[in-house]
Design an enzyme around this catalytic site. Structure first.
Site, mmCIF file in Angstrom:
data_model
loop_
_atom_site.group_PDB
_atom_site.id
_atom_site.type_symbol
_atom_site.label_atom_id
_atom_site.label_comp_id
_atom_site.label_asym_id
_atom_site.label_seq_id
_atom_site.Cartn_x
_atom_site.Cartn_y
_atom_site.Cartn_z
ATOM 1 N N ASP A 51 -8.252 -1.857 4.714
ATOM 2 C CA ASP A 51 -8.222 -0.495 5.472
ATOM 3 C C ASP A 51 -7.737 0.249 5.229
ATOM 4 O O ASP A 51 -8.369 1.756 5.174
ATOM 5 C CB ASP A 51 -7.107 -0.540 7.034
ATOM 6 C CG ASP A 51 -5.645 -0.555 6.227
ATOM 7 O OD1 ASP A 51 -5.596 -1.819 5.342
ATOM 8 O OD2 ASP A 51 -4.605 -0.023 7.011
ATOM 9 N N THR A 73 1.118 -1.520 0.356
ATOM 10 C CA THR A 73 -0.308 -0.430 -0.396
ATOM 11 C C THR A 73 0.870 1.421 0.189
ATOM 12 O O THR A 73 2.007 1.376 0.904
ATOM 13 C CB THR A 73 -1.514 -0.178 1.039
ATOM 14 O OG1 THR A 73 -1.815 -0.843 1.457
ATOM 15 C CG2 THR A 73 -1.290 1.218 1.572
ATOM 16 N N ARG A 127 -13.314 -8.423 -0.716
ATOM 17 C CA ARG A 127 -12.706 -8.269 0.298
ATOM 18 C C ARG A 127 -12.295 -6.416 -0.225
ATOM 19 O O ARG A 127 -11.463 -6.291 -1.075
ATOM 20 C CB ARG A 127 -11.880 -9.314 0.380
ATOM 21 C CG ARG A 127 -10.538 -8.176 1.634
ATOM 22 C CD ARG A 127 -8.906 -8.032 1.832
ATOM 23 N NE ARG A 127 -8.696 -7.729 2.981
ATOM 24 C CZ ARG A 127 -7.180 -6.810 3.002
ATOM 25 N NH1 ARG A 127 -7.500 -6.081 1.673
ATOM 26 N NH2 ARG A 127 -6.836 -6.819 4.143
ATOM 27 N N VAL A 128 -12.401 -5.558 1.041
ATOM 28 C CA VAL A 128 -12.046 -4.536 1.337
ATOM 29 C C VAL A 128 -11.061 -3.973 2.607
ATOM 30 O O VAL A 128 -11.280 -4.845 3.628
ATOM 31 C CB VAL A 128 -13.137 -4.424 1.269
ATOM 32 C CG1 VAL A 128 -12.384 -2.193 0.769
ATOM 33 C CG2 VAL A 128 -13.791 -3.513 -0.298
ATOM 34 N N THR A 155 -0.130 1.384 6.482
ATOM 35 C CA THR A 155 -0.174 0.097 5.990
ATOM 36 C C THR A 155 -0.012 -1.517 6.244
ATOM 37 O O THR A 155 0.866 -1.208 7.572
ATOM 38 C CB THR A 155 1.498 0.009 4.677
ATOM 39 O OG1 THR A 155 1.793 -0.952 4.477
ATOM 40 C CG2 THR A 155 2.946 0.729 5.837
ATOM 41 N N GLY A 156 -0.658 -2.083 5.753
ATOM 42 C CA GLY A 156 -0.511 -3.944 6.574
ATOM 43 C C GLY A 156 -1.554 -4.535 6.097
ATOM 44 O O GLY A 156 -2.112 -3.954 5.581
#
Length: 330
Positions: free
Chosen positions: A227, A196, A224-225, A246-247
């Site tokens: 964060d 990201t 799927r979405v 990011t993660g």
């Protein structure tokens, strides 16, 4: 010249000097993960660092000429979306059915206005569409075909879906699917959900902004979405704090990571950097999540915590110091 005019001219001059002395700052990320020097070729490392520098140049140029924090984060993230080296825009990962689904969000800390998009398949720069949602619609988040229909109404740049295909991302999908076929209960590899991109900025008017863009998770299913497009999870900004994350998105959503950092700083009276360390290094880790964030406070102090072996990152601090880094020891 009358004494009143003299005083007025002096006040204007003082205001101009004060504005010129106000700090500006910018931080960017291109994803956190299990980076190692052995796995990253010198050529790939040089290309990634060059794109981080280009993103810093673009964002900081906006700030240096007195532009807004919103314009700065959009300029920086657009460079990263256009690069094939990050999991956003052109370099996005593939879903289980071999498509690219892109998400992004942006937030103005001065007004708390925000915009987000998810599940895009034809939009060249998802962050620009997220900003259009914020500025040109009554909504905060639009998804899929509806988001793209809105994009058509506001002049968004579209591309053929083949634009997003890179051979590296396709090989990652094939490897993930092969592993899933041959091994039961395989944990998600770090490459599945890292990459990201994002930016946070402080402009000369003291305004903060944050933005995040992603291609999501390799081999993801069912729409799927994560964060990145969720305001308060992957992106948040107010008058005192800006965060882009990011993660592993499921953990960042459950902990409302970006908002929690800003809330802790405000309610507990701790620094934004200390609040970020607490959330990323302890709370996310305690649940089993991985990742990192970039943060800025209203004084232009940068935070870059991550609980992985590396995070693509760059910064131009309020004092003018600048750098890029990949590995933890940098």
């Amino acid at each position: 010249m009358s004494r009143l005019l003299v005083l007025f001219a002096a006040a204007l001059a003082a205001a101009s000097v004060a504005a010129a002395e106000r700090p500006v700052a910018l931080a960017i990320h291109g994803g956190a993960g299990t980076m190692s020097r052995e796995a990253l070729t010198p050529e790939a490392e040089a290309a990634i660092r060059a794109d981080l520098d280009r993103a810093l140049d673009a964002g900081h140029a906006v700030l240096a000429r007195g532009g807004s924090a919103l314009d700065a984060v959009e300029a920086a993230v657009t460079i990263l979306e256009d690069s094939p080296h990050f999991n956003a825009g052109r370099g996005s990962v593939f879903t289980a059915d071999g498509r690219n689904e892109l998400d992004a969000s942006i937030m103005d800390g001065a007004t708390l206005d925000a915009g987000a998009v998810a599940g895009l398949r034809r939009v060249k720069n998802p962050l620009s569409l997220a900003r259009a949602v914020m500025e040109k619609s009554p909504h905060v988040m639009l998804i899929g075909e509806g988001a793209e229909a809105f994009g058509e109404s506001v002049g968004t740049t579209f591309v053929d879906p083949s634009y997003f295909r890179t051979e590296e991302r396709w090989r990652q999908l094939e490897a993930a699917q092969e592993k899933a076929r041959t091994q039961a209960h395989v944990p998600l590899p770090a490459s599945a959900y890292f990459g990201t991109v994002g930016a946070v900025a402080l402009d000369a008017e003291g305004r903060l902004a944050a933005a995040t863009s992603t291609g999501g998770m390799t081999n993801k299913r069912w729409g799927r979405v994560g964060d990145a497009p969720v305001i308060g999870a992957g992106t948040y900004a107010n008058a005192h704090c800006a965060v882009s994350a990011t993660g592993w998105g499921e953990y960042f959503i459950r902990l409302a990571v970006a908002h929690d950092i800003c809330a802790r700083a405000e309610y507990l009276g701790v620094s934004v950097a200390d609040a970020a360390d607490e959330v990323v290094m302890r709370r996310v880790s305690a649940l089993g999540g991985d990742g990192g964030v970039i943060t800025l406070d209203a004084q232009g102090r940068v935070g870059l915590p991550f609980n992985t072996s590396g995070m693509y990152r760059g910064w131009v601090a309020a004092d003018g110091s600048r750098g890029t880094a990949i590995f933890r020891e940098e």
